[in-house]
Design a protein around this motif. Structure first.
Motif, PDB file in Angstrom:
ATOM      1  N   VAL A 181      79.357-110.734   1.258  1.00 16.51           N
ATOM      2  CA  VAL A 181      79.601-111.550   2.119  1.00 16.51           C
ATOM      3  C   VAL A 181      78.609-111.542   3.217  1.00 16.51           C
ATOM      4  O   VAL A 181      78.073-112.731   3.558  1.00 16.51           O
ATOM      5  CB  VAL A 181      81.060-111.380   2.769  1.00 16.51           C
ATOM      6  CG1 VAL A 181      81.054-112.252   3.881  1.00 16.51           C
ATOM      7  CG2 VAL A 181      82.158-111.930   1.658  1.00 16.51           C
ATOM      8  N   ALA A 182      77.972-110.212   3.582  1.00 17.74           N
ATOM      9  CA  ALA A 182      77.215-110.337   4.414  1.00 17.74           C
ATOM     10  C   ALA A 182      75.560-110.760   4.075  1.00 17.74           C
ATOM     11  O   ALA A 182      75.141-110.049   2.956  1.00 17.74           O
ATOM     12  CB  ALA A 182      76.833-109.070   5.093  1.00 17.74           C
ATOM     13  N   SER A 183      75.071-111.613   4.516  1.00 17.55           N
ATOM     14  CA  SER A 183      73.695-112.263   4.131  1.00 17.55           C
ATOM     15  C   SER A 183      72.825-111.187   4.466  1.00 17.55           C
ATOM     16  O   SER A 183      72.522-110.853   5.694  1.00 17.55           O
ATOM     17  CB  SER A 183      73.480-113.672   4.741  1.00 17.55           C
ATOM     18  OG  SER A 183      72.419-114.035   4.002  1.00 17.55           O
TER      19      SER A 183
ATOM     20  N   THR B 248      77.780-124.899   2.695  1.00 23.26           N
ATOM     21  CA  THR B 248      78.331-124.839   3.884  1.00 23.26           C
ATOM     22  C   THR B 248      78.991-126.118   4.368  1.00 23.26           C
ATOM     23  O   THR B 248      77.890-127.113   4.734  1.00 23.26           O
ATOM     24  CB  THR B 248      77.647-124.074   4.983  1.00 23.26           C
ATOM     25  OG1 THR B 248      77.194-122.704   4.304  1.00 23.26           O
ATOM     26  CG2 THR B 248      78.248-123.650   6.174  1.00 23.26           C
TER      27      THR B 248
ATOM     28  N   CYS C 255      74.226-122.028   9.825  1.00 24.51           N
ATOM     29  CA  CYS C 255      75.210-121.418  10.487  1.00 24.51           C
ATOM     30  C   CYS C 255      75.098-119.958  10.346  1.00 24.51           C
ATOM     31  O   CYS C 255      74.353-119.338   9.210  1.00 24.51           O
ATOM     32  CB  CYS C 255      76.490-121.828   9.691  1.00 24.51           C
ATOM     33  SG  CYS C 255      76.968-123.497   9.644  1.00 24.51           S
ATOM     34  N   GLY C 256      75.645-119.096  11.348  1.00 25.54           N
ATOM     35  CA  GLY C 256      75.993-117.497  11.100  1.00 25.54           C
ATOM     36  C   GLY C 256      74.372-117.056  11.191  1.00 25.54           C
ATOM     37  O   GLY C 256      73.326-117.344  11.774  1.00 25.54           O
ATOM     38  N   THR C 257      74.158-116.453  10.167  1.00 28.94           N
ATOM     39  CA  THR C 257      73.000-115.810   9.567  1.00 28.94           C
ATOM     40  C   THR C 257      71.772-116.809   9.499  1.00 28.94           C
ATOM     41  O   THR C 257      70.537-116.465   9.947  1.00 28.94           O
ATOM     42  CB  THR C 257      72.849-114.739   8.260  1.00 28.94           C
ATOM     43  OG1 THR C 257      73.939-113.504   8.827  1.00 28.94           O
ATOM     44  CG2 THR C 257      71.752-114.249   8.096  1.00 28.94           C
ATOM     45  N   ALA C 258      71.934-117.689   8.697  1.00 24.65           N
ATOM     46  CA  ALA C 258      71.026-118.908   8.641  1.00 24.65           C
ATOM     47  C   ALA C 258      70.650-119.737   9.600  1.00 24.65           C
ATOM     48  O   ALA C 258      69.307-119.828   9.950  1.00 24.65           O
ATOM     49  CB  ALA C 258      71.730-120.012   7.409  1.00 24.65           C
TER      50      ALA C 258
ATOM     51  N   LYS D 284      75.640-108.714  11.908  1.00 25.48           N
ATOM     52  CA  LYS D 284      75.779-107.657  10.514  1.00 25.48           C
ATOM     53  C   LYS D 284      76.590-106.809  10.976  1.00 25.48           C
ATOM     54  O   LYS D 284      77.492-106.029  10.069  1.00 25.48           O
ATOM     55  CB  LYS D 284      74.403-107.079  10.233  1.00 25.48           C
ATOM     56  CG  LYS D 284      73.435-107.533   9.160  1.00 25.48           C
ATOM     57  CD  LYS D 284      73.888-108.087   7.876  1.00 25.48           C
ATOM     58  CE  LYS D 284      74.750-109.436   7.992  1.00 25.48           C
ATOM     59  NZ  LYS D 284      74.161-110.762   7.932  1.00 25.48           N
TER      60      LYS D 284
ATOM     61  N   GLU E 119      80.452-108.009  11.339  1.00 22.57           N
ATOM     62  CA  GLU E 119      81.017-108.158  10.161  1.00 22.57           C
ATOM     63  C   GLU E 119      81.407-107.119   9.092  1.00 22.57           C
ATOM     64  O   GLU E 119      82.382-107.164   8.599  1.00 22.57           O
ATOM     65  CB  GLU E 119      80.479-109.591   9.599  1.00 22.57           C
ATOM     66  CG  GLU E 119      79.238-109.222   8.672  1.00 22.57           C
ATOM     67  CD  GLU E 119      78.693-110.333   8.177  1.00 22.57           C
ATOM     68  OE1 GLU E 119      79.237-111.315   7.700  1.00 22.57           O
ATOM     69  OE2 GLU E 119      77.224-110.310   8.196  1.00 22.57           O
TER      70      GLU E 119
ATOM     71  N   VAL F 295      81.328-120.850   3.087  1.00 18.34           N
ATOM     72  CA  VAL F 295      82.187-121.545   4.155  1.00 18.34           C
ATOM     73  C   VAL F 295      82.296-123.002   3.863  1.00 18.34           C
ATOM     74  O   VAL F 295      81.623-123.818   4.545  1.00 18.34           O
ATOM     75  CB  VAL F 295      81.881-121.139   5.534  1.00 18.34           C
ATOM     76  CG1 VAL F 295      82.799-121.542   6.531  1.00 18.34           C
ATOM     77  CG2 VAL F 295      81.597-119.469   5.633  1.00 18.34           C
TER      78      VAL F 295
ATOM     79  N   SER G 100      70.274-122.807   4.346  1.00 17.07           N
ATOM     80  CA  SER G 100      71.770-122.388   3.878  1.00 17.07           C
ATOM     81  C   SER G 100      71.461-121.705   2.467  1.00 17.07           C
ATOM     82  O   SER G 100      70.889-122.165   1.422  1.00 17.07           O
ATOM     83  CB  SER G 100      72.748-123.647   3.345  1.00 17.07           C
ATOM     84  OG  SER G 100      73.832-123.270   3.063  1.00 17.07           O
ATOM     85  N   GLN G 101      72.083-120.302   2.586  1.00 17.21           N
ATOM     86  CA  GLN G 101      71.946-119.701   1.170  1.00 17.21           C
ATOM     87  C   GLN G 101      72.512-120.388   0.198  1.00 17.21           C
ATOM     88  O   GLN G 101      72.219-120.575  -0.933  1.00 17.21           O
ATOM     89  CB  GLN G 101      72.722-118.102   1.478  1.00 17.21           C
ATOM     90  CG  GLN G 101      72.374-117.349   0.606  1.00 17.21           C
ATOM     91  CD  GLN G 101      73.335-117.510  -0.657  1.00 17.21           C
ATOM     92  OE1 GLN G 101      72.939-117.408  -1.850  1.00 17.21           O
ATOM     93  NE2 GLN G 101      74.729-117.459  -0.268  1.00 17.21           N
ATOM     94  N   SER G 102      74.168-120.719   0.315  1.00 20.37           N
ATOM     95  CA  SER G 102      74.872-121.051  -0.563  1.00 20.37           C
ATOM     96  C   SER G 102      74.713-122.653  -0.900  1.00 20.37           C
ATOM     97  O   SER G 102      74.860-123.199  -1.888  1.00 20.37           O
ATOM     98  CB  SER G 102      76.382-121.239  -0.345  1.00 20.37           C
ATOM     99  OG  SER G 102      76.591-121.754   1.081  1.00 20.37           O
TER     100      SER G 102
HETATM  101  C1  F6R Z   1      76.854-113.482   7.667  1.00 23.30           C
HETATM  102  C2  F6R Z   1      76.892-114.743   6.720  1.00 23.30           C
HETATM  103  C3  F6R Z   1      76.979-116.111   7.359  1.00 23.30           C
HETATM  104  C4  F6R Z   1      76.668-116.994   6.743  1.00 23.30           C
HETATM  105  C5  F6R Z   1      76.556-118.591   7.109  1.00 23.30           C
HETATM  106  C6  F6R Z   1      76.061-119.492   6.360  1.00 23.30           C
HETATM  107  O1  F6R Z   1      76.170-112.460   7.006  1.00 23.30           O
HETATM  108  O2  F6R Z   1      76.403-114.437   5.672  1.00 23.30           O
HETATM  109  O3  F6R Z   1      76.902-115.983   8.641  1.00 23.30           O
HETATM  110  O4  F6R Z   1      74.927-116.965   6.931  1.00 23.30           O
HETATM  111  O5  F6R Z   1      78.108-118.610   6.623  1.00 23.30           O
HETATM  112  O6  F6R Z   1      75.962-119.716   5.008  1.00 23.30           O
HETATM  113  P1  F6R Z   1      75.075-120.328   4.111  1.00 23.30           P
HETATM  114  O7  F6R Z   1      73.760-119.715   4.383  1.00 23.30           O
HETATM  115  O8  F6R Z   1      75.478-120.233   2.797  1.00 23.30           O
HETATM  116  O9  F6R Z   1      74.868-121.706   4.894  1.00 23.30           O
END
Ligand code: F6R
Length: 590
Positions: free
Chosen positions: A391-393, A345, A293-296, A472, A475, A587, A340-342
């Motif tokens: 928050v911004a990845s 998601t 999602c998003g940046t990922a 980037k 947001e 998220v 996914s960073q977190s």
């Molecule tokens: C933007 C940002 C989001 C995440 C997205 C996915 O800077 O951080 O777009 O990349 O919500 O989150 P993860 O990577 O945690 O699944």
């Protein structure tokens, strides 16, 4: 989204402890905050709108061995003190904090109203204490009442609850993360580890469909449905408290941007056998899908180019939230790569569930060891970026791309070539991110801060980076920014260009460079103020931000000056880049 934190144990300042710890989870939501302390046989509640970081925890009772707290990202109901958690039943004996959504709350609420319950908030959460109260009519055992109430909830949630007449803290989970910190003086239960890191580094994970009950001396994990005991492993986390703090930097975002010289190197330092196993799995898969999602998701899009150019392998990219409609392409021999960073998601987890339902294998590329995505995947590669708090990845993105680039090389037996390329890139980034370089970008941000629109173009792997640049800038600075494939300009977006509209072109030194130079000249001819992010200057650029020539790793390099630029745009415009409005870091709702 939303952070929750509870403590029960021998310490007698539980209220202060949970509020202090929750400040480390503020990235999960910053609309309102609240805490319930069990003082004697009453629940003392404080809550308000605003950021938890602005709360002075010393005001809370020092006679409290159990407390729960919440930092909110509003879903159901506006940002008001009444909608802030914790929520209590009418007699104030049951206190609840909640992360997630009770999807059938409307039906439950209507039913509870017919039974005489009066609601004080507009939230889905408020049904929880009332439902527990209803269940307590049939049992004296608080934990059983929570279990029975949960059997009536639809949706994804993490819940912490206590009853004023018992000394146990109860937590349940279906979807939203909850992690237990095992301390010498009690148990800490939070949405994420930084909440309790100053107390312990030993953790246990509550899984989906599980419940835990603790009185601070012992803890019992059970199946939420059946009540059957689930044994748990204790895991020691490897990162430090310092890594999760801002240190000398004004904001986490800047700290995390600057850390990339180290974090990318850590991402590259993968176990070679494991990378080989994964490269073989992709080679042998009948259909490889990659989602995020998003940046990922932009990392996934970049990977499509890496795999195509480096490994001559086609992979199918979709935003995780759109994956559902493509499920019929999945077979048991397919592979899904989840980025996914977190690792929590909701849309990515759902895609993973769909793939597993079809018997496909799942590879997770995540920063969060022990997260749901990590634990439920068949293979995991950790990017080892360390905690990402803004928050911004930023550093997670470059770590994800580095790992994906390494896999692409390994698929064609060029692991060491890929590693060398990436480590050379790290060294170039180290040289690039010097104070003069950062100042140059800051002065450009100063000049451009008042623009209403900003466009970014790229081609090949710089196209997803143009899209990421837009995310980037949007947001953190709230400027209207959009990214385009450079070749698409003439098919519509060129009509947006007015005199001095800032347009950023992302370039490398490769076969698409002449094309994108032509597109930049076209922009300039329409009056745009052109900014080239490129290894070499060109008369097409009004301004030039130099980047090293990193070959196939150019996308990783080119996004970094944009991150710095977005950061300074936010700061110059008076925004807090770490906590953009309306957003939260993790998220966990769809
Ligand atoms: C933007 C940002 C989001 C995440 C997205 C996915 O800077 O951080 O777009 O990349 O919500 O989150 P993860 O990577 O945690 O699944």
């Amino acid at each position: 989204m939303c952070g929750i934190f509870g403590y029960v144990g021998a310490k007698n300042n539980a209220g202060q402890l949970v509020v202090k710890g929750l400040k480390n989870l503020e990235y999960r939501g910053y609309d309102s905050w609240g805490v319930a302390c069990k003082v004697g046989e009453t629940a003392v509640v404080e809550k308000d709108i605003g950021k938890i970081s602005s709360v002075d925890e010393s005001q809370f009772s020092e006679e409290c061995g159990m407390a729960i707290a919440h930092t909110r990202w509003a879903t159901h109901g506006g940002v008001t003190p009444a909608n802030a958690h914790p929520h209590l039943n009418a007699s104030g004996t049951i206190a609840v904090v909640h992360n997630g959504i009770i999807e059938n709350y409307q039906t439950l609420r209507d039913d509870l109203k017919t039974k005489g319950y009066a609601f004080k908030s507009e939230t889905d959460t408020e049904v929880i204490p009332y439902m527990i109260e209803e269940e307590m009519k049939a049992t004296d055992d608080f934990a059983s009442a929570v279990r029975n109430a949960c059997s009536k909830f639809d949706g994804r949630y993490g819940i912490l609850a206590f009853h004023t007449e018992s000394n146990t803290l109860v937590a349940t989970r279906t979807g939203s993360p909850l992690i237990v910190g095992v301390g010498e003086e009690g148990y800490f239960i939070a949405s994420d580890i930084p909440a309790f890191m100053e107390h312990t580094k030993v953790v246990q994970y509550l899984d989906d469909g599980e419940m835990l009950v603790t009185d601070g001396k012992s803890i019992l994990f059970t199946d939420l449905e059946t009540g059957q005991e689930h044994p748990k492993r204790e895991i020691e986390i490897t990162w430090s408290v310092e890594q999760a703090q801002k240190g000398e930097y004004a904001h986490f975002m800047l700290k995390e941007i600057m850390e990339q010289k180290d974090s990318i190197a850590r991402a590259v330092n993968q176990d070679e056998q494991q990378i080989q196993v994964i490269a073989d799995a992709i080679k042998n898969a009948r259909g490889t899908f990659i989602i995020g999602c998003g940046t990922a998701h932009k990392a996934c899009m970049a990977a499509e180019y890496f795999f195509s150019v480096v490994a001559e392998k086609h992979i199918n990219v979709t935003s995780a939230g759109e994956f559902k409609v493509h499920h019929h392409f999945l077979k048991p021999e397919s592979l899904l790569i989840v980025v996914s960073q977190s690792g929590e998601t909701a849309d990515s987890l759902e895609a993973m569930k769909i793939a597993r339902g079809k018997g496909a294998k799942v590879l997770a590329i995540t920063n969060a060891e022990g997260s749901t995505i990590d634990r439920e995947a068949d293979y995991t590669l950790l990017i080892n970026a360390g905690p990402e708090r803004a928050v911004a990845s930023t550093k997670a993105l470059t770590g994800q791309m580095a790992v994906l680039m390494l896999i692409a090389h390994t698929m064609v037996d060029k692991l060491h070539e890929g590693k060398t390329l990436l480590l050379e890139t790290v060294s170039m980034i180290n040289d690039m991110l010097n104070p003069r370089y950062v100042e140059h970008i800051e002065s450009l941000a100063e000049e451009i801060q008042n623009t209403e629109d900003l466009y970014i173009i790229g081609k090949s792997w710089n196209y997803p980076m143009a899209l990421e640049s837009a995310i980037k800038i949007q947001e953190v600075s709230y400027i209207h920014a959009e990214g385009f494939a450079a070749s698409e300009l003439k098919h519509g977006p060129l009509a947006l260009i007015e005199e001095r509209t800032p347009c950023i072109a992302l370039l490398g030194n490769d076969e698409v460079t002449p094309d994108i130079i032509s597109n930049t000249i076209e922009l300039k001819a329409r009056g745009a103020r052109t900014i080239g992010i490129a290894p070499e200057n060109n008369e097409a650029f009004d301004e030039w931000i130099k980047v090293p020539d990193a070959g196939a790793a150019q996308a990783i390099v080119n996004i970094i000056p944009i991150q710095v630029f977005a950061y300074f745009l936010a700061v110059k415009r008076g925004m807090d880049p770490d906590m953009p409005r309306n957003l939260a870091k993790s998220v966990t709702v769809k």
